[in-house]
Design an enzyme around this catalytic site. Structure first.
Site, mmCIF file in Angstrom:
data_model
loop_
_atom_site.group_PDB
_atom_site.id
_atom_site.type_symbol
_atom_site.label_atom_id
_atom_site.label_comp_id
_atom_site.label_asym_id
_atom_site.label_seq_id
_atom_site.Cartn_x
_atom_site.Cartn_y
_atom_site.Cartn_z
ATOM 1 N N THR A 7 0.816 -1.197 0.374
ATOM 2 C CA THR A 7 0.286 0.122 0.433
ATOM 3 C C THR A 7 1.169 1.329 0.064
ATOM 4 O O THR A 7 2.539 0.680 0.058
ATOM 5 C CB THR A 7 -1.234 -0.320 1.230
ATOM 6 O OG1 THR A 7 -1.579 1.427 0.733
ATOM 7 C CG2 THR A 7 -0.764 0.242 2.769
ATOM 8 N N ASN A 9 -0.590 4.049 1.532
ATOM 9 C CA ASN A 9 -1.851 5.028 1.933
ATOM 10 C C ASN A 9 -0.752 5.061 2.823
ATOM 11 O O ASN A 9 -1.462 3.871 3.868
ATOM 12 C CB ASN A 9 -3.000 4.372 2.274
ATOM 13 C CG ASN A 9 -3.670 4.944 3.244
ATOM 14 O OD1 ASN A 9 -3.836 5.841 3.997
ATOM 15 N ND2 ASN A 9 -5.055 6.353 1.812
ATOM 16 N N GLY A 11 -1.815 6.348 5.864
ATOM 17 C CA GLY A 11 -3.313 6.898 7.495
ATOM 18 C C GLY A 11 -2.826 5.173 7.617
ATOM 19 O O GLY A 11 -2.548 4.237 8.619
ATOM 20 N N ASP A 70 -7.473 -3.468 0.235
ATOM 21 C CA ASP A 70 -8.376 -2.814 -0.440
ATOM 22 C C ASP A 70 -9.885 -2.212 0.486
ATOM 23 O O ASP A 70 -9.858 -2.920 1.101
ATOM 24 C CB ASP A 70 -8.534 -3.127 -1.365
ATOM 25 C CG ASP A 70 -9.247 -1.899 -2.798
ATOM 26 O OD1 ASP A 70 -8.521 -1.035 -3.036
ATOM 27 O OD2 ASP A 70 -11.004 -2.363 -3.199
ATOM 28 N N GLY A 153 -9.026 9.916 5.952
ATOM 29 C CA GLY A 153 -9.958 9.738 5.022
ATOM 30 C C GLY A 153 -10.712 9.989 5.509
ATOM 31 O O GLY A 153 -11.284 11.648 5.712
ATOM 32 N N LYS A 175 -10.686 3.506 17.544
ATOM 33 C CA LYS A 175 -10.650 2.511 16.412
ATOM 34 C C LYS A 175 -10.532 1.617 16.135
ATOM 35 O O LYS A 175 -11.076 0.739 15.592
ATOM 36 C CB LYS A 175 -10.092 3.950 15.030
ATOM 37 C CG LYS A 175 -10.571 3.744 13.651
ATOM 38 C CD LYS A 175 -9.703 4.563 13.021
ATOM 39 C CE LYS A 175 -9.848 3.916 11.577
ATOM 40 N NZ LYS A 175 -9.395 4.674 10.543
#
Ligand SMILES: O=P(O)(O)OP(=O)(O)OP(=O)(O)OC[C@H]1O[C@@H](n2cnc3c(O)ncnc32)[C@H](O)[C@@H]1O
Ligand SMILES: [Mg+2]
Length: 196
Positions: A7, A9, A11, A70, A153, A175
């Site tokens: 990945t 990303n 985050g 994903d 996001g 979270k």
């Protein structure tokens, strides 16, 4: 255990590192440099498998453990948008801010101050040429504004079930307890226990 994350990303990378505190976690970019996998499948699973398999092939070591993610947010009242298109809701290479603004304007068009939503994560593992997939979900609602700076996001717009604050205003420790990614990774760890 040495795990390679397929990945780009930031985050997600931060979350995976926190969720795997006892493992050596690398990003694929640290190993093969910049590379873009085209996400042209019609499901989270299809794209997760493609990302993990393509990066595994590029790395070229049979013993590598490659993990992809994903994920996205689905809003039933908006015909299930943005779903698998979450990263490019406001266009190719859109920023989180731009995607959130688009979701806010879609909610406002329908006069929805808040509405049910859920996150999905599909994690794919490729090891010794074999591919394994697991999923996780987190349920709650989206609101028509961004509140808080935590997470990444769509988190500043998402209020998980059982809470009255957005993930933007909740610490990661909260979270982490029930996120789509945490749940999927819990299953992924079980798969790794079996296959390694
Ligand atoms: O494909 P990679 O390189 O992993 O990175 P990406 O950001 O493109 O990742 P996806 O294709 O899986 O798209 C995921 C989108 O869903 C959003 N998303 C996923 N998980 C999230 C989470 O835990 N909190 C907030 N937004 C999330 C994220 O910001 C992206 O816009
Ligand atoms: Mg992507």
């Amino acid at each position: 255990m040495k795990i390679i994350l397929a990945t780009g990303n930031k985050g997600k990378i931060d979350e995976f590192k926190k969720l795997l505190p006892n493992e050596e976690v690398f990003t694929f970019k640290e190993i093969i440099g910049d590379y873009e996998v085209e996400e042209d499948k019609d499901s989270f699973k299809g794209n997760a498998v493609k990302k993990a398999q393509e990066i595994y092939e590029k790395i070229g070591s049979k013993d590598a453990i490659v993990i992809s993610d994903d994920s996205g947010i689905t809003v039933p009242a908006l015909n299930n948008e943005p779903g698998i298109y979450s990263a490019r809701y406001a266009g190719t290479n859109a920023t989180d801010k731009e995607n959130n603004s688009k979701l806010i304007s879609k909610l406002k068009e329908k006069n929805l101050k808040e509405t049910e939503a859920y996150y999905t994560a599909c994690i794919a593992i490729v090891y010794k040429g074999y591919t394994y997939t697991v999923h996780g979900w987190m349920y709650g609602k989206v609101i028509d504004k961004e509140i808080g700076e935590n997470g990444f996001g769509y988190d500043p717009m998402f209020i998980p079930n059982g809470f009255d604050k957005t993930l933007g205003n909740l610490p990661y420790e909260v979270k982490k307890e029930f996120s789509h990614r945490s749940k999927a990774l819990k299953l992924a760890k079980k798969v790794l226990d079996i296959i390694l």
